[in-house]
Design an enzyme around this catalytic site. Structure first.
Site, mmCIF file in Angstrom:
data_model
loop_
_atom_site.group_PDB
_atom_site.id
_atom_site.type_symbol
_atom_site.label_atom_id
_atom_site.label_comp_id
_atom_site.label_asym_id
_atom_site.label_seq_id
_atom_site.Cartn_x
_atom_site.Cartn_y
_atom_site.Cartn_z
ATOM 1 N N GLU A 59 40.175 62.338 41.743
ATOM 2 C CA GLU A 59 40.405 62.121 43.172
ATOM 3 C C GLU A 59 40.956 60.707 43.398
ATOM 4 O O GLU A 59 40.173 59.747 43.528
ATOM 5 C CB GLU A 59 39.097 62.283 43.951
ATOM 6 C CG GLU A 59 38.476 63.649 43.817
ATOM 7 C CD GLU A 59 37.597 63.970 45.024
ATOM 8 O OE1 GLU A 59 37.847 65.003 45.655
ATOM 9 O OE2 GLU A 59 36.689 63.190 45.339
ATOM 10 N N GLY A 65 41.125 62.113 52.287
ATOM 11 C CA GLY A 65 40.998 62.073 53.743
ATOM 12 C C GLY A 65 42.170 61.411 54.454
ATOM 13 O O GLY A 65 42.086 61.092 55.635
ATOM 14 N N LYS A 80 30.514 66.763 52.959
ATOM 15 C CA LYS A 80 30.172 65.369 53.269
ATOM 16 C C LYS A 80 29.062 65.360 54.330
ATOM 17 O O LYS A 80 28.194 66.215 54.290
ATOM 18 C CB LYS A 80 31.417 64.588 53.687
ATOM 19 C CG LYS A 80 32.538 64.741 52.647
ATOM 20 C CD LYS A 80 33.661 63.777 52.803
ATOM 21 C CE LYS A 80 34.674 64.020 51.699
ATOM 22 N NZ LYS A 80 35.802 63.110 51.727
ATOM 23 N N ASN A 132 33.216 70.222 49.691
ATOM 24 C CA ASN A 132 32.362 69.056 49.895
ATOM 25 C C ASN A 132 32.293 68.809 51.404
ATOM 26 O O ASN A 132 33.239 68.278 51.982
ATOM 27 C CB ASN A 132 32.978 67.856 49.159
ATOM 28 C CG ASN A 132 32.199 66.570 49.397
ATOM 29 O OD1 ASN A 132 31.110 66.583 49.969
ATOM 30 N ND2 ASN A 132 32.762 65.446 48.960
ATOM 31 N N GLY A 187 37.540 68.410 50.758
ATOM 32 C CA GLY A 187 36.718 67.786 51.809
ATOM 33 C C GLY A 187 37.063 68.373 53.169
ATOM 34 O O GLY A 187 36.601 69.459 53.531
ATOM 35 N N GLY A 188 37.888 67.678 53.915
ATOM 36 C CA GLY A 188 38.216 68.051 55.298
ATOM 37 C C GLY A 188 38.555 69.524 55.495
ATOM 38 O O GLY A 188 38.022 70.181 56.398
ATOM 39 N N HIS A 225 31.161 60.137 43.634
ATOM 40 C CA HIS A 225 32.254 60.259 44.608
ATOM 41 C C HIS A 225 32.671 58.859 45.050
ATOM 42 O O HIS A 225 31.837 57.964 45.181
ATOM 43 C CB HIS A 225 31.788 61.101 45.811
ATOM 44 C CG HIS A 225 32.912 61.473 46.714
ATOM 45 N ND1 HIS A 225 33.453 60.592 47.618
ATOM 46 C CD2 HIS A 225 33.623 62.623 46.831
ATOM 47 C CE1 HIS A 225 34.449 61.194 48.261
ATOM 48 N NE2 HIS A 225 34.580 62.428 47.797
ATOM 49 N N GLU A 237 33.387 57.666 47.835
ATOM 50 C CA GLU A 237 32.718 57.161 49.041
ATOM 51 C C GLU A 237 31.363 56.559 48.676
ATOM 52 O O GLU A 237 30.918 55.592 49.293
ATOM 53 C CB GLU A 237 32.577 58.292 50.073
ATOM 54 C CG GLU A 237 33.919 58.589 50.739
ATOM 55 C CD GLU A 237 34.072 60.017 51.252
ATOM 56 O OE1 GLU A 237 33.066 60.732 51.354
ATOM 57 O OE2 GLU A 237 35.220 60.405 51.542
ATOM 58 N N SER A 241 43.012 65.419 50.024
ATOM 59 C CA SER A 241 43.860 66.051 51.043
ATOM 60 C C SER A 241 44.444 67.396 50.608
ATOM 61 O O SER A 241 45.587 67.721 50.940
ATOM 62 C CB SER A 241 44.981 65.092 51.486
ATOM 63 O OG SER A 241 44.427 63.916 52.041
HETATM 64 P P1 PGA Z 1 39.591 65.430 51.444
HETATM 65 O O1 PGA Z 1 38.315 64.949 50.608
HETATM 66 O O2 PGA Z 1 39.915 66.816 51.005
HETATM 67 O O3 PGA Z 1 39.144 65.369 52.889
HETATM 68 O O4 PGA Z 1 40.686 64.464 51.144
HETATM 69 C C1 PGA Z 1 38.190 65.270 49.246
HETATM 70 C C2 PGA Z 1 36.925 64.650 48.712
HETATM 71 O O5 PGA Z 1 36.552 63.565 49.153
HETATM 72 O O6 PGA Z 1 36.265 65.231 47.843
#
Ligand code: PGA
Length: 247
Positions: A162, A168, A13, A11, A227-228, A94, A96, A206
Protein backbone atom coordinates in the site's frame (compact mmCIF):
# COMPACT_ATOMS: atom_id res chain seq x y z
CA UNK A 1 2.59 -20.63 -12.90
CA UNK A 2 1.88 -21.00 -9.18
CA UNK A 3 -1.76 -20.64 -8.21
CA UNK A 4 -1.76 -18.24 -5.33
CA UNK A 5 -4.87 -17.60 -3.28
CA UNK A 6 -6.73 -14.43 -4.25
CA UNK A 7 -8.28 -12.09 -1.72
CA UNK A 8 -10.83 -9.34 -1.54
CA UNK A 9 -10.41 -7.60 1.81
CA UNK A 10 -12.52 -4.78 3.22
CA UNK A 11 -10.91 -2.45 5.74
CA UNK A 12 -13.73 -0.42 7.29
CA UNK A 13 -11.25 1.59 9.39
CA UNK A 14 -13.16 3.62 12.04
CA UNK A 15 -16.51 3.39 10.28
CA UNK A 16 -19.83 1.60 10.85
CA UNK A 17 -21.65 0.85 14.09
CA UNK A 18 -22.70 -2.72 14.77
CA UNK A 19 -26.10 -2.48 13.02
CA UNK A 20 -24.46 -1.06 9.90
CA UNK A 21 -21.91 -3.88 9.81
CA UNK A 22 -24.71 -6.42 10.27
CA UNK A 23 -26.62 -4.88 7.39
CA UNK A 24 -23.49 -4.95 5.20
CA UNK A 25 -22.76 -8.59 6.00
CA UNK A 26 -26.35 -9.71 5.38
CA UNK A 27 -26.37 -8.01 1.99
CA UNK A 28 -22.96 -9.37 1.02
CA UNK A 29 -24.04 -12.84 2.07
CA UNK A 30 -26.92 -12.69 -0.39
CA UNK A 31 -24.69 -11.48 -3.19
CA UNK A 32 -21.79 -13.92 -2.84
CA UNK A 33 -21.83 -17.23 -4.65
CA UNK A 34 -21.15 -20.12 -2.30
CA UNK A 35 -18.69 -21.78 -4.67
CA UNK A 36 -16.46 -18.77 -4.89
CA UNK A 37 -12.77 -19.35 -5.51
CA UNK A 38 -11.63 -16.20 -3.80
CA UNK A 39 -11.31 -15.39 -0.14
CA UNK A 40 -13.34 -12.46 1.04
CA UNK A 41 -12.46 -10.95 4.41
CA UNK A 42 -14.26 -8.16 6.24
CA UNK A 43 -12.25 -6.16 8.77
CA UNK A 44 -14.69 -4.05 10.79
CA UNK A 45 -13.89 -2.14 14.00
CA UNK A 46 -13.55 -4.29 17.14
CA UNK A 47 -17.09 -3.37 18.26
CA UNK A 48 -18.59 -4.98 15.14
CA UNK A 49 -16.46 -8.10 14.96
CA UNK A 50 -19.17 -10.43 16.24
CA UNK A 51 -21.69 -9.06 13.69
CA UNK A 52 -19.67 -10.74 10.97
CA UNK A 53 -20.38 -14.16 12.47
CA UNK A 54 -23.68 -14.02 10.61
CA UNK A 55 -22.13 -15.39 7.46
CA UNK A 56 -20.02 -18.36 6.54
CA UNK A 57 -19.23 -16.97 3.11
CA UNK A 58 -16.81 -14.35 4.33
CA UNK A 59 -14.02 -14.50 6.87
CA UNK A 60 -13.40 -11.99 9.59
CA UNK A 61 -10.36 -9.91 10.25
CA UNK A 62 -9.43 -7.42 12.95
CA UNK A 63 -7.69 -4.16 12.08
CA UNK A 64 -5.10 -4.35 14.82
CA UNK A 65 -3.93 -6.21 17.93
CA UNK A 66 -1.63 -5.32 20.78
CA UNK A 67 1.89 -6.70 20.54
CA UNK A 68 1.78 -8.20 24.05
CA UNK A 69 0.14 -11.43 25.08
CA UNK A 70 -1.85 -9.97 28.02
CA UNK A 71 -1.46 -7.60 30.95
CA UNK A 72 -1.74 -3.99 32.06
CA UNK A 73 -2.33 -2.27 28.71
CA UNK A 74 -5.45 -0.19 29.31
CA UNK A 75 -7.72 0.06 26.31
CA UNK A 76 -5.88 -2.53 24.23
CA UNK A 77 -7.12 -5.75 22.61
CA UNK A 78 -5.03 -8.93 22.47
CA UNK A 79 -4.62 -11.58 19.79
CA UNK A 80 -6.14 -14.17 22.12
CA UNK A 81 -9.28 -12.02 22.59
CA UNK A 82 -9.66 -11.65 18.84
CA UNK A 83 -9.20 -15.36 18.21
CA UNK A 84 -11.85 -16.06 20.82
CA UNK A 85 -14.35 -14.18 18.61
CA UNK A 86 -13.71 -16.58 15.73
CA UNK A 87 -11.54 -14.11 13.91
CA UNK A 88 -9.02 -15.67 11.52
CA UNK A 89 -7.12 -12.68 10.12
CA UNK A 90 -5.59 -9.46 11.36
CA UNK A 91 -4.29 -6.40 9.54
CA UNK A 92 -0.88 -5.51 10.95
CA UNK A 93 1.27 -2.45 10.33
CA UNK A 94 -1.22 -0.37 8.39
CA UNK A 95 0.38 2.96 7.46
CA UNK A 96 -2.25 4.85 9.46
CA UNK A 97 -1.13 2.98 12.56
CA UNK A 98 2.51 3.58 11.72
CA UNK A 99 1.85 7.29 11.23
CA UNK A 100 -0.76 8.19 13.90
CA UNK A 101 0.14 5.64 16.56
CA UNK A 102 3.87 5.61 15.94
CA UNK A 103 4.11 1.86 15.36
CA UNK A 104 7.63 0.79 14.55
CA UNK A 105 8.79 -2.13 12.42
CA UNK A 106 10.00 -3.76 15.65
CA UNK A 107 6.56 -3.51 17.28
CA UNK A 108 4.93 -4.76 14.08
CA UNK A 109 7.29 -7.75 14.18
CA UNK A 110 6.04 -8.55 17.70
CA UNK A 111 2.44 -8.26 16.48
CA UNK A 112 3.08 -10.68 13.60
CA UNK A 113 4.62 -13.11 16.07
CA UNK A 114 1.77 -12.94 18.59
CA UNK A 115 -0.86 -13.18 15.82
CA UNK A 116 0.71 -16.42 14.58
CA UNK A 117 0.93 -17.75 18.13
CA UNK A 118 -2.87 -17.52 18.29
CA UNK A 119 -3.40 -18.85 14.79
CA UNK A 120 -4.40 -15.53 13.27
CA UNK A 121 -3.14 -14.97 9.74
CA UNK A 122 -1.38 -11.60 9.50
CA UNK A 123 -2.08 -9.25 6.61
CA UNK A 124 1.14 -7.25 6.77
CA UNK A 125 0.97 -3.77 5.23
CA UNK A 126 4.05 -2.19 3.72
CA UNK A 127 4.62 0.71 1.36
CA UNK A 128 6.60 3.85 0.70
CA UNK A 129 5.85 7.56 1.15
CA UNK A 130 5.80 9.91 -1.82
CA UNK A 131 9.09 11.38 -0.65
CA UNK A 132 10.75 7.96 -0.56
CA UNK A 133 9.47 7.29 -4.08
CA UNK A 134 10.80 10.63 -5.35
CA UNK A 135 14.17 9.90 -3.73
CA UNK A 136 14.38 6.50 -5.43
CA UNK A 137 14.14 4.73 -2.10
CA UNK A 138 11.27 2.32 -2.79
CA UNK A 139 13.38 -0.84 -2.77
CA UNK A 140 15.32 0.26 0.30
CA UNK A 141 12.08 1.06 2.14
CA UNK A 142 10.35 -2.22 1.27
CA UNK A 143 13.48 -4.19 2.13
CA UNK A 144 13.74 -2.55 5.53
CA UNK A 145 10.04 -3.03 6.31
CA UNK A 146 9.99 -6.68 5.23
CA UNK A 147 13.23 -7.73 6.87
CA UNK A 148 12.38 -6.05 10.19
CA UNK A 149 8.67 -6.91 10.33
CA UNK A 150 9.29 -10.55 9.40
CA UNK A 151 12.41 -11.11 11.48
CA UNK A 152 12.31 -14.65 12.90
CA UNK A 153 8.97 -15.40 11.22
CA UNK A 154 8.66 -18.66 9.34
CA UNK A 155 4.94 -18.99 8.69
CA UNK A 156 3.34 -17.69 5.53
CA UNK A 157 1.66 -14.35 5.79
CA UNK A 158 -0.32 -12.18 3.40
CA UNK A 159 1.37 -9.01 2.20
CA UNK A 160 -0.51 -5.84 1.27
CA UNK A 161 1.53 -3.37 -0.76
CA UNK A 162 0.00 0.00 0.00
CA UNK A 163 1.97 3.02 -1.22
CA UNK A 164 1.10 5.68 1.34
CA UNK A 165 0.55 8.38 -1.29
CA UNK A 166 -2.21 6.25 -2.85
CA UNK A 167 -4.22 5.55 0.31
CA UNK A 168 -7.47 7.48 0.49
CA UNK A 169 -6.23 10.01 -2.06
CA UNK A 170 -7.98 8.78 -5.20
CA UNK A 171 -4.51 8.55 -6.73
CA UNK A 172 -4.13 4.85 -7.56
CA UNK A 173 -0.66 3.57 -8.40
CA UNK A 174 -0.18 2.73 -12.08
CA UNK A 175 0.00 -0.86 -13.31
CA UNK A 176 3.71 -0.36 -13.95
CA UNK A 177 4.41 0.88 -10.43
CA UNK A 178 2.40 -1.95 -8.86
CA UNK A 179 4.04 -4.65 -10.99
CA UNK A 180 7.52 -3.34 -10.21
CA UNK A 181 6.79 -3.16 -6.50
CA UNK A 182 5.19 -6.60 -6.27
CA UNK A 183 8.08 -8.20 -8.15
CA UNK A 184 10.50 -6.38 -5.89
CA UNK A 185 8.63 -7.68 -2.84
CA UNK A 186 8.76 -11.28 -4.13
CA UNK A 187 12.50 -10.97 -4.63
CA UNK A 188 13.03 -9.52 -1.15
CA UNK A 189 10.89 -12.30 0.33
CA UNK A 190 13.11 -14.85 -1.42
CA UNK A 191 16.19 -13.12 -0.05
CA UNK A 192 14.91 -13.32 3.54
CA UNK A 193 13.97 -16.98 3.45
CA UNK A 194 10.39 -17.12 2.13
CA UNK A 195 9.18 -18.47 -1.18
CA UNK A 196 8.11 -15.21 -2.78
CA UNK A 197 6.20 -16.96 -5.56
CA UNK A 198 3.91 -18.63 -3.07
CA UNK A 199 2.94 -15.60 -0.99
CA UNK A 200 -0.17 -13.65 -1.93
CA UNK A 201 0.58 -9.99 -2.42
CA UNK A 202 -2.39 -7.64 -2.46
CA UNK A 203 -2.49 -4.06 -3.67
CA UNK A 204 -4.15 -1.32 -1.63
CA UNK A 205 -4.57 2.38 -2.30
CA UNK A 206 -7.70 3.93 -3.83
CA UNK A 207 -8.91 0.69 -5.39
CA UNK A 208 -12.43 1.10 -6.77
CA UNK A 209 -14.82 -0.46 -9.29
CA UNK A 210 -13.30 1.63 -12.10
CA UNK A 211 -9.70 0.46 -11.70
CA UNK A 212 -10.09 -3.02 -10.15
CA UNK A 213 -10.48 -4.90 -13.43
CA UNK A 214 -7.27 -3.54 -14.91
CA UNK A 215 -5.28 -4.05 -11.71
CA UNK A 216 -6.40 -7.61 -10.98
CA UNK A 217 -5.31 -8.60 -14.50
CA UNK A 218 -1.69 -7.98 -13.45
CA UNK A 219 0.16 -11.27 -12.90
CA UNK A 220 1.64 -10.29 -9.58
CA UNK A 221 -1.53 -8.86 -8.01
CA UNK A 222 -3.37 -11.43 -5.89
CA UNK A 223 -6.24 -9.24 -4.75
CA UNK A 224 -6.93 -6.01 -2.94
CA UNK A 225 -7.10 -4.38 0.46
CA UNK A 226 -9.92 -1.88 0.03
CA UNK A 227 -10.67 1.07 2.30
CA UNK A 228 -13.10 3.76 1.15
CA UNK A 229 -14.74 1.74 -1.62
CA UNK A 230 -15.43 -1.15 0.74
CA UNK A 231 -17.90 0.85 2.83
CA UNK A 232 -20.62 0.45 0.22
CA UNK A 233 -21.59 -3.19 -0.14
CA UNK A 234 -22.46 -2.97 -3.83
CA UNK A 235 -19.20 -1.21 -4.60
CA UNK A 236 -17.24 -3.82 -2.63
CA UNK A 237 -19.11 -6.61 -4.41
CA UNK A 238 -18.34 -5.14 -7.84
CA UNK A 239 -14.63 -5.25 -7.01
CA UNK A 240 -15.01 -8.77 -5.61
CA UNK A 241 -16.61 -9.88 -8.88
CA UNK A 242 -13.72 -8.51 -10.93
CA UNK A 243 -11.33 -10.61 -8.83
CA UNK A 244 -13.53 -13.68 -9.22
CA UNK A 245 -13.76 -13.21 -12.98
CA UNK A 246 -10.00 -12.83 -13.31
CA UNK A 247 -9.29 -16.57 -13.07
P1 PGA B 1 -8.32 3.26 0.41
O1 PGA B 1 -7.62 2.60 1.68
O2 PGA B 1 -8.88 2.16 -0.42
O3 PGA B 1 -9.40 4.16 0.99
O4 PGA B 1 -7.26 4.04 -0.31
C1 PGA B 1 -6.88 1.42 1.56
C2 PGA B 1 -6.30 1.06 2.90
O5 PGA B 1 -5.95 1.95 3.67
O6 PGA B 1 -6.18 -0.13 3.23
Amino acid sequence: MINRRKYSIANFKMNKVESETTDFVNKLNNLINRKTKIKSIICPPFTSLHATLLTDKVSIGAQNINSNDFGAYTGEISAKMIKNLNVDYVIIGHSERREYFKETNQEINKKVEIALKYDLKPILCIGETLEQRKNNEVEKTLKKQLSKCLLGIEHDIIIAYEPIWAIGTGETATSKIITEAHQMIRKILNDIGFDGQKISILYGGSVNRNNAKELIALDDVDGFLIGGASLDVNHFYDIYKFIEESF
